[in-house]
Design a protein around this motif. Sequence first.
Motif, PDB file in Angstrom:
ATOM      1  N   VAL A 117       0.845  -1.200   0.000  1.00 35.27           N
ATOM      2  CA  VAL A 117       0.000   0.000   0.000  1.00 35.27           C
ATOM      3  C   VAL A 117       0.877   1.246   0.000  1.00 35.27           C
ATOM      4  CG1 VAL A 117      -1.517   1.398   1.444  1.00 35.27           C
ATOM      5  CG2 VAL A 117      -2.075  -0.981   1.038  1.00 35.27           C
ATOM      6  N   SER A 118       1.893   1.260   0.855  1.00 33.10           N
ATOM      7  CA  SER A 118       2.750   2.433   0.982  1.00 33.10           C
ATOM      8  C   SER A 118       3.710   2.567  -0.193  1.00 33.10           C
ATOM      9  CB  SER A 118       3.538   2.363   2.293  1.00 33.10           C
ATOM     10  OG  SER A 118       2.676   2.277   3.400  1.00 33.10           O
ATOM     11  N   VAL A 119       4.225   1.450  -0.699  1.00 31.17           N
ATOM     12  CA  VAL A 119       5.104   1.519  -1.873  1.00 31.17           C
ATOM     13  C   VAL A 119       4.341   2.118  -3.046  1.00 31.17           C
ATOM     14  CG1 VAL A 119       6.473   0.193  -3.519  1.00 31.17           C
ATOM     15  CG2 VAL A 119       6.506  -0.432  -1.096  1.00 31.17           C
ATOM     16  N   HIS A 120       3.144   1.604  -3.288  1.00 27.76           N
ATOM     17  CA  HIS A 120       2.322   2.111  -4.395  1.00 27.76           C
ATOM     18  C   HIS A 120       1.969   3.581  -4.187  1.00 27.76           C
ATOM     19  CE1 HIS A 120      -1.677   2.795  -6.340  1.00 27.76           C
ATOM     20  NE2 HIS A 120      -1.065   2.218  -7.356  1.00 27.76           N
ATOM     21  N   ALA A 121       1.595   3.962  -2.959  1.00 24.12           N
ATOM     22  CA  ALA A 121       1.272   5.360  -2.671  1.00 24.12           C
ATOM     23  C   ALA A 121       2.485   6.247  -2.894  1.00 24.12           C
ATOM     24  CB  ALA A 121       0.762   5.498  -1.246  1.00 24.12           C
ATOM     25  N   GLY A 122       3.665   5.774  -2.499  1.00 24.92           N
ATOM     26  CA  GLY A 122       4.884   6.555  -2.669  1.00 24.92           C
ATOM     27  C   GLY A 122       5.266   6.731  -4.122  1.00 24.92           C
ATOM     28  N   VAL A 123       5.165   5.647  -4.905  1.00 27.33           N
ATOM     29  CA  VAL A 123       5.466   5.745  -6.340  1.00 27.33           C
ATOM     30  C   VAL A 123       4.498   6.718  -7.014  1.00 27.33           C
ATOM     31  CG1 VAL A 123       5.463   4.482  -8.531  1.00 27.33           C
ATOM     32  CG2 VAL A 123       6.506   3.455  -6.506  1.00 27.33           C
ATOM     33  N   THR A 124       3.215   6.593  -6.700  1.00 27.81           N
ATOM     34  CA  THR A 124       2.202   7.469  -7.297  1.00 27.81           C
ATOM     35  C   THR A 124       2.460   8.923  -6.927  1.00 27.81           C
ATOM     36  OG1 THR A 124       0.583   5.665  -7.166  1.00 27.81           O
ATOM     37  CG2 THR A 124      -0.270   7.889  -7.503  1.00 27.81           C
ATOM     38  N   ALA A 125       2.777   9.176  -5.654  1.00 29.65           N
ATOM     39  CA  ALA A 125       3.034  10.545  -5.205  1.00 29.65           C
ATOM     40  C   ALA A 125       4.276  11.118  -5.877  1.00 29.65           C
ATOM     41  CB  ALA A 125       3.196  10.570  -3.690  1.00 29.65           C
ATOM     42  N   LEU A 126       5.327  10.310  -6.015  1.00 29.83           N
ATOM     43  CA  LEU A 126       6.557  10.791  -6.650  1.00 29.83           C
ATOM     44  C   LEU A 126       6.328  11.125  -8.117  1.00 29.83           C
ATOM     45  CD1 LEU A 126       9.579  11.381  -6.565  1.00 29.83           C
ATOM     46  CD2 LEU A 126       9.995   8.935  -6.968  1.00 29.83           C
ATOM     47  N   VAL A 127       5.621  10.271  -8.832  1.00 29.30           N
ATOM     48  CA  VAL A 127       5.315  10.548 -10.241  1.00 29.30           C
ATOM     49  C   VAL A 127       4.472  11.811 -10.360  1.00 29.30           C
ATOM     50  CG1 VAL A 127       4.022   9.708 -12.239  1.00 29.30           C
ATOM     51  CG2 VAL A 127       5.564   8.163 -11.014  1.00 29.30           C
ATOM     52  N   ASP A 128       3.481  11.953  -9.490  1.00 30.26           N
ATOM     53  CA  ASP A 128       2.649  13.160  -9.517  1.00 30.26           C
ATOM     54  C   ASP A 128       3.473  14.405  -9.227  1.00 30.26           C
ATOM     55  OD1 ASP A 128       0.453  11.631 -10.089  1.00 30.26           O
ATOM     56  OD2 ASP A 128      -0.383  11.683  -8.060  1.00 30.26           O
ATOM     57  N   ALA A 129       4.398  14.307  -8.268  1.00 32.86           N
ATOM     58  CA  ALA A 129       5.238  15.452  -7.926  1.00 32.86           C
ATOM     59  C   ALA A 129       6.141  15.843  -9.090  1.00 32.86           C
ATOM     60  CB  ALA A 129       6.079  15.134  -6.697  1.00 32.86           C
ATOM     61  N   ALA A 130       6.629  14.843  -9.826  1.00 34.93           N
ATOM     62  CA  ALA A 130       7.557  15.106 -10.924  1.00 34.93           C
ATOM     63  C   ALA A 130       6.860  15.588 -12.189  1.00 34.93           C
ATOM     64  CB  ALA A 130       8.358  13.847 -11.227  1.00 34.93           C
ATOM     65  N   THR A 131       5.603  15.220 -12.372  1.00 40.01           N
ATOM     66  CA  THR A 131       4.915  15.514 -13.637  1.00 40.01           C
ATOM     67  C   THR A 131       3.783  16.512 -13.488  1.00 40.01           C
ATOM     68  OG1 THR A 131       3.424  13.621 -13.329  1.00 40.01           O
ATOM     69  CG2 THR A 131       5.474  13.230 -14.542  1.00 40.01           C
ATOM     70  N   GLY A 132       3.529  16.984 -12.267  1.00 43.06           N
ATOM     71  CA  GLY A 132       2.405  17.886 -12.043  1.00 43.06           C
ATOM     72  C   GLY A 132       2.689  19.307 -12.485  1.00 43.06           C
ATOM     73  N   ASP A 133       1.661  20.137 -12.406  1.00 40.90           N
ATOM     74  CA  ASP A 133       1.778  21.541 -12.801  1.00 40.90           C
ATOM     75  C   ASP A 133       2.593  22.359 -11.803  1.00 40.90           C
ATOM     76  OD1 ASP A 133       0.176  21.015 -14.993  1.00 40.90           O
ATOM     77  OD2 ASP A 133      -1.687  21.495 -13.932  1.00 40.90           O
ATOM     78  N   ARG A 134       2.689  21.875 -10.575  1.00 42.28           N
ATOM     79  CA  ARG A 134       3.392  22.613  -9.529  1.00 42.28           C
ATOM     80  C   ARG A 134       4.764  22.000  -9.307  1.00 42.28           C
ATOM     81  NH1 ARG A 134       0.697  22.561  -3.661  1.00 42.28           N
ATOM     82  NH2 ARG A 134       0.650  20.374  -4.294  1.00 42.28           N
ATOM     83  N   PRO A 135       5.852  22.683  -9.705  1.00 39.28           N
ATOM     84  CA  PRO A 135       7.190  22.114  -9.506  1.00 39.28           C
ATOM     85  C   PRO A 135       7.470  21.914  -8.022  1.00 39.28           C
ATOM     86  CG  PRO A 135       7.271  24.028 -10.954  1.00 39.28           C
ATOM     87  CD  PRO A 135       5.904  24.013 -10.336  1.00 39.28           C
ATOM     88  N   PRO A 136       8.068  20.795  -7.643  1.00 42.60           N
ATOM     89  CA  PRO A 136       8.352  20.570  -6.226  1.00 42.60           C
ATOM     90  C   PRO A 136       9.363  21.577  -5.694  1.00 42.60           C
ATOM     91  CG  PRO A 136       9.345  18.847  -7.576  1.00 42.60           C
ATOM     92  CD  PRO A 136       8.492  19.662  -8.489  1.00 42.60           C
ATOM     93  N   ALA A 137       9.151  22.018  -4.471  1.00 44.28           N
ATOM     94  CA  ALA A 137      10.059  22.969  -3.839  1.00 44.28           C
ATOM     95  C   ALA A 137      11.290  22.278  -3.266  1.00 44.28           C
ATOM     96  CB  ALA A 137       9.328  23.721  -2.733  1.00 44.28           C
ATOM     97  N   TYR A 138      11.264  20.958  -3.235  1.00 49.72           N
ATOM     98  CA  TYR A 138      12.346  20.158  -2.681  1.00 49.72           C
ATOM     99  C   TYR A 138      12.747  19.092  -3.693  1.00 49.72           C
ATOM    100  CZ  TYR A 138      10.479  22.358   1.510  1.00 49.72           C
ATOM    101  OH  TYR A 138      10.027  23.272   2.422  1.00 49.72           O
ATOM    102  N   VAL A 139      13.656  18.214  -3.303  1.00 51.16           N
ATOM    103  CA  VAL A 139      13.975  17.035  -4.098  1.00 51.16           C
ATOM    104  C   VAL A 139      13.188  15.872  -3.504  1.00 51.16           C
ATOM    105  CG1 VAL A 139      15.767  15.419  -4.814  1.00 51.16           C
ATOM    106  CG2 VAL A 139      16.270  17.868  -4.722  1.00 51.16           C
TER     107      VAL A 139
END
Length: 437
Positions: A241-263
């Motif tokens: 559950v957490s691995v999938h949530a983390g992968v999804t969140a990372l992809v969303d952070a990298a491809t979303g309209d809002r650039p991440p403020a961190y790495v």
Amino acid sequence: MTPAPHRSPVRAHSDDLLAFISSAPSPYHAVASAAARLEKAGFRERDATEDWTGTTGGGYVTRGGALIAWYVPEGAPAHTPFRIVGTHTDSPNLRVKPAPDTGTAGWRQIGVEIYGGVPLNTWLDRDLGLSGRLALRGGPDGPRERLVLIDEPLLRVPQLAIHLDRQVNEGALLDRQRHLAPVWALGDPVDGALLRRVAAAIDEDPADVLGWDLMLHDVQPPGYLGAEAEFVVAPRLDNLVSVHAGVTALVDAATGDRPPAYVPVLAAFDHEEVGSVSETGAQSPMLERVLSRSVTARGGSGEDWSRALAGTFCVSADMAHAVHPNYTERHDAGHRPLPNGGPTVKVNTNQRYATDSTGIAVFAAACERAQVAWQPFAVNNAMPCGTSIGPLTAARLGVPTVDVGVAGLSMHSARELCGAQDPAHLSAVLREIMTAG
């Protein structure tokens, strides 16, 4: 043609989670499946033996059952802090011994070893397949590695009939050595039979197999349960559950309209269920080395590395205990998380979890931005407390860490349960932490 029914984003996330779990019966398959999703989103695998100088964007490294992935926004200074989501890919199960072919009384069986904290009775009378990896004879560069999956009923650990054990309902006593060897055929044991069956599944010569890491899994597919299909039931929810949530969140952070403020970083370790002491576990230097190299790849110095860590924050995401309706006395009366009540924040003053008040504040703020509720959890003082990779990561990197998770029942069982809404809500909060603080 009848149009397909509309799926809410929350249901779509849970559907995707079930597909991910089905693709990941072993830690090695979990890493392969996560890597494929990252590749599709534009991430590229980094060879640890090559020079990373100048690399930005999405990258990842894999080693066995562990994966570290990160995204460096264009122009991010070398001292940019990290936002880490830490998870683990392994789950308690039964694993195949090095000399597996055994049997007795006309039955052919497989010798297995117990991995992690397994409720042994949950593995009885289930149709079991095999998965894992083979190390194969290779060329000048050394052995080859192949994943293997036999996702069909091949083995079964049969329970003794009640007629031969009238006291079974008073508490079954299972001998870990004698009572858990699965059956798979009739006849006398045949040395090499299992190896030949596994090698044939991937069209390899058994003579080329030099070693293996194989494990059993329940072949019943994951699905939904409940009056309104409000629960997910599946193997390995802890901690896919957490691995999938983390992968999804990372992809969303990298491809979303809002650039991440961190790495943003995803660290999916192996061997959490047995203490994390391995080259791919949370006590290894794997994460530290990858993060350090991402700093120096951008021309960073030792000072930049120290500055980056000084502003880093980590979320350790693992499954949590929902209140059990049949055993409410085992829970603290003021801390009884329920499925679909939002992510659970886990607190233990003896540092079995790494959460403190500042970590709660960061996570709670992210929940507010994501418009997601959250629930506190603390253990009943009369009960032992589990742990996670949180304290290990906090101590190794010296960074503030909060332990969170999705509340569920039957943790470590061959088949677990959680709310169908919570996985998507966890991912949404992780995305907020990765992008905004």
